[in-house]
Design a protein around this motif. Structure first.
Motif, PDB file in Angstrom:
ATOM      1  N   HIS A 164      -9.739   6.159  -8.248  1.00  0.00           N
ATOM      2  CA  HIS A 164      -9.431   5.499  -9.517  1.00  0.00           C
ATOM      3  C   HIS A 164      -9.524   3.975  -9.392  1.00  0.00           C
ATOM      4  O   HIS A 164      -9.940   3.292 -10.329  1.00  0.00           O
ATOM      5  CB  HIS A 164      -8.036   5.878 -10.012  1.00  0.00           C
ATOM      6  N   ALA A 165      -9.120   3.447  -8.241  1.00  0.00           N
ATOM      7  CA  ALA A 165      -9.106   1.998  -8.036  1.00  0.00           C
ATOM      8  C   ALA A 165     -10.497   1.439  -7.775  1.00  0.00           C
ATOM      9  O   ALA A 165     -10.750   0.257  -8.030  1.00  0.00           O
ATOM     10  CB  ALA A 165      -8.183   1.646  -6.875  1.00  0.00           C
ATOM     11  N   GLY A 166     -11.375   2.284  -7.233  1.00  0.00           N
ATOM     12  CA  GLY A 166     -12.710   1.817  -6.884  1.00  0.00           C
ATOM     13  C   GLY A 166     -12.716   0.935  -5.653  1.00  0.00           C
ATOM     14  O   GLY A 166     -13.613   0.120  -5.460  1.00  0.00           O
ATOM     15  N   ARG A 167     -11.701   1.096  -4.809  1.00  0.00           N
ATOM     16  CA  ARG A 167     -11.630   0.305  -3.581  1.00  0.00           C
ATOM     17  C   ARG A 167     -10.800   1.034  -2.532  1.00  0.00           C
ATOM     18  O   ARG A 167     -10.027   1.933  -2.850  1.00  0.00           O
ATOM     19  CB  ARG A 167     -11.036  -1.076  -3.861  1.00  0.00           C
ATOM     20  N   LYS A 168     -10.955   0.642  -1.287  1.00  0.00           N
ATOM     21  CA  LYS A 168     -10.169   1.185  -0.181  1.00  0.00           C
ATOM     22  C   LYS A 168      -8.780   0.559  -0.240  1.00  0.00           C
ATOM     23  O   LYS A 168      -8.635  -0.639  -0.470  1.00  0.00           O
ATOM     24  CB  LYS A 168     -10.852   0.841   1.147  1.00  0.00           C
ATOM     25  N   LEU A 169      -7.747   1.378  -0.071  1.00  0.00           N
ATOM     26  CA  LEU A 169      -6.369   0.885  -0.092  1.00  0.00           C
ATOM     27  C   LEU A 169      -5.788   0.963   1.315  1.00  0.00           C
ATOM     28  O   LEU A 169      -5.747   2.034   1.910  1.00  0.00           O
ATOM     29  CB  LEU A 169      -5.525   1.711  -1.060  1.00  0.00           C
ATOM     30  N   THR A 170      -5.338  -0.167   1.824  1.00  0.00           N
ATOM     31  CA  THR A 170      -4.723  -0.190   3.153  1.00  0.00           C
ATOM     32  C   THR A 170      -3.212  -0.310   3.077  1.00  0.00           C
ATOM     33  O   THR A 170      -2.520  -0.116   4.060  1.00  0.00           O
ATOM     34  CB  THR A 170      -5.283  -1.367   3.988  1.00  0.00           C
ATOM     35  N   ASP A 171      -2.703  -0.634   1.895  1.00  0.00           N
ATOM     36  CA  ASP A 171      -1.262  -0.778   1.683  1.00  0.00           C
ATOM     37  C   ASP A 171      -0.958  -0.219   0.290  1.00  0.00           C
ATOM     38  O   ASP A 171      -1.507  -0.690  -0.696  1.00  0.00           O
ATOM     39  CB  ASP A 171      -0.868  -2.254   1.760  1.00  0.00           C
ATOM     40  N   ILE A 172      -0.115   0.806   0.226  1.00  0.00           N
ATOM     41  CA  ILE A 172       0.174   1.411  -1.079  1.00  0.00           C
ATOM     42  C   ILE A 172       1.560   1.044  -1.610  1.00  0.00           C
ATOM     43  O   ILE A 172       2.104   1.726  -2.455  1.00  0.00           O
ATOM     44  CB  ILE A 172      -0.018   2.947  -1.059  1.00  0.00           C
ATOM     45  N   HIS A 173       2.115  -0.073  -1.116  1.00  0.00           N
ATOM     46  CA  HIS A 173       3.342  -0.583  -1.728  1.00  0.00           C
ATOM     47  C   HIS A 173       2.993  -1.089  -3.125  1.00  0.00           C
ATOM     48  O   HIS A 173       1.858  -1.470  -3.407  1.00  0.00           O
ATOM     49  CB  HIS A 173       3.945  -1.713  -0.890  1.00  0.00           C
ATOM     50  N   ARG A 174       3.998  -1.085  -3.999  1.00  0.00           N
ATOM     51  CA  ARG A 174       3.754  -1.396  -5.413  1.00  0.00           C
ATOM     52  C   ARG A 174       3.007  -2.704  -5.632  1.00  0.00           C
ATOM     53  O   ARG A 174       2.104  -2.779  -6.468  1.00  0.00           O
ATOM     54  CB  ARG A 174       5.071  -1.440  -6.189  1.00  0.00           C
ATOM     55  N   HIS A 175       3.363  -3.741  -4.900  1.00  0.00           N
ATOM     56  CA  HIS A 175       2.726  -5.034  -5.166  1.00  0.00           C
ATOM     57  C   HIS A 175       1.223  -5.007  -4.870  1.00  0.00           C
ATOM     58  O   HIS A 175       0.490  -5.866  -5.336  1.00  0.00           O
ATOM     59  CB  HIS A 175       3.427  -6.153  -4.386  1.00  0.00           C
ATOM     60  N   CYS A 176       0.766  -4.009  -4.124  1.00  0.00           N
ATOM     61  CA  CYS A 176      -0.653  -3.888  -3.803  1.00  0.00           C
ATOM     62  C   CYS A 176      -1.398  -2.927  -4.732  1.00  0.00           C
ATOM     63  O   CYS A 176      -2.630  -2.892  -4.714  1.00  0.00           O
ATOM     64  CB  CYS A 176      -0.823  -3.419  -2.362  1.00  0.00           C
ATOM     65  N   ILE A 177      -0.678  -2.133  -5.518  1.00  0.00           N
ATOM     66  CA  ILE A 177      -1.354  -1.148  -6.376  1.00  0.00           C
ATOM     67  C   ILE A 177      -1.024  -1.287  -7.863  1.00  0.00           C
ATOM     68  O   ILE A 177      -1.608  -0.596  -8.684  1.00  0.00           O
ATOM     69  CB  ILE A 177      -1.056   0.302  -5.920  1.00  0.00           C
ATOM     70  N   ASP A 178      -0.097  -2.175  -8.200  1.00  0.00           N
ATOM     71  CA  ASP A 178       0.297  -2.306  -9.606  1.00  0.00           C
ATOM     72  C   ASP A 178      -0.839  -2.782 -10.516  1.00  0.00           C
ATOM     73  O   ASP A 178      -0.769  -2.619 -11.721  1.00  0.00           O
ATOM     74  CB  ASP A 178       1.494  -3.239  -9.754  1.00  0.00           C
ATOM     75  N   ASP A 179      -1.888  -3.370  -9.941  1.00  0.00           N
ATOM     76  CA  ASP A 179      -3.003  -3.832 -10.761  1.00  0.00           C
ATOM     77  C   ASP A 179      -3.958  -2.701 -11.139  1.00  0.00           C
ATOM     78  O   ASP A 179      -4.819  -2.872 -11.996  1.00  0.00           O
ATOM     79  CB  ASP A 179      -3.790  -4.913 -10.017  1.00  0.00           C
ATOM     80  N   ILE A 180      -3.809  -1.537 -10.529  1.00  0.00           N
ATOM     81  CA  ILE A 180      -4.714  -0.419 -10.785  1.00  0.00           C
ATOM     82  C   ILE A 180      -4.431   0.172 -12.166  1.00  0.00           C
ATOM     83  O   ILE A 180      -3.292   0.502 -12.484  1.00  0.00           O
ATOM     84  CB  ILE A 180      -4.588   0.673  -9.696  1.00  0.00           C
ATOM     85  N   GLU A 181      -5.483   0.278 -12.966  1.00  0.00           N
ATOM     86  CA  GLU A 181      -5.381   0.878 -14.290  1.00  0.00           C
ATOM     87  C   GLU A 181      -6.357   2.038 -14.362  1.00  0.00           C
ATOM     88  O   GLU A 181      -7.447   1.982 -13.795  1.00  0.00           O
ATOM     89  CB  GLU A 181      -5.692  -0.154 -15.377  1.00  0.00           C
ATOM     90  N   ILE A 182      -5.963   3.095 -15.043  1.00  0.00           N
ATOM     91  CA  ILE A 182      -6.793   4.291 -15.181  1.00  0.00           C
ATOM     92  C   ILE A 182      -7.163   4.451 -16.644  1.00  0.00           C
ATOM     93  O   ILE A 182      -6.268   4.479 -17.506  1.00  0.00           O
ATOM     94  CB  ILE A 182      -6.037   5.541 -14.665  1.00  0.00           C
TER      95      ILE A 182
END
Length: 192
Positions: A164-182
């Protein structure tokens, strides 16, 4: 903004269970917002003395002194915690309390006193259960929702979230994923 504050505000009709009436003039850094213009931008702990001074100048200070009491601190950083109202997801346990007690009465417990005392008492006092966490080290619920909460996507894995993000995630804490929109599949804009 502790449990007792919430209970009293509910009882006095200041806020409702759905959060209507709740005001939280403190930002995520613990500073007053523009809703408190005299102290906007100041950390709530640093503003204690200026608030007392303002109350005294206005003739509204009832008491000024030092009270020694226990205060919660973060176990990681040993810094004072701030009680702050934040959006949360709850399971409506209170609405199901009578059914839970009825089912408990039909359950065979060994030893029997657990059914009649310990677990019954637990159920009789059961409160709505907060299942979300929004702090950095909390356990967030992996839900992306539409603004009207009618469309919900539950992410089942890091790989799914990466898709969904279109990128590799190395940290899934909120501050690193809150920008992801679906994108909504129902025309409801973006799920956040």
């Amino acid at each position: 903004f502790g449990e007792d504050d919430h209970r009293v505000c509910l009882a006095e009709g200041i806020v409702r269970r759905d959060g209507t009436g709740l005001v939280c003039p403190v930002d995520d850094k613990g500073c007053f917002t523009d809703e408190v213009p005299d102290f906007a931008g100041q950390h709530v702990k640093a503003a204690d003395k200026p608030i007392k001074s303002k109350l005294q100048a206005m003739g509204n200070l009832v008491y000024s002194g030092t009270e020694v009491h226990n205060y919660p601190h973060c176990w990681r950083s040993d810094t004072p915690l701030i009680y702050k109202a934040v959006p949360s997801w709850f399971i409506k346990v209170e609405d199901a309390r009578d059914r839970l007690i009825a089912h408990n009465a039909e359950t065979h417990w060994v030893p029997a006193f657990v059914k009649e005392r310990r677990f019954h008492n637990f159920l009789a006092e059961a409160r709505d259960w907060c299942v979300s966490r929004s702090r950095y080290w909390g356990t967030p619920i992996p839900l992306w929702v539409s603004s009207d909460f009618e469309e919900v996507v539950c992410i089942g894995s890091v790989a799914e979230l990466e898709a969904h993000a279109g990128r590799k995630l190395t940290d899934i804490h909120r501050h690193c994923i809150d920008d992801i929109e679906i994108p909504s599949k129902r025309g409801k804009g973006m799920l956040k």
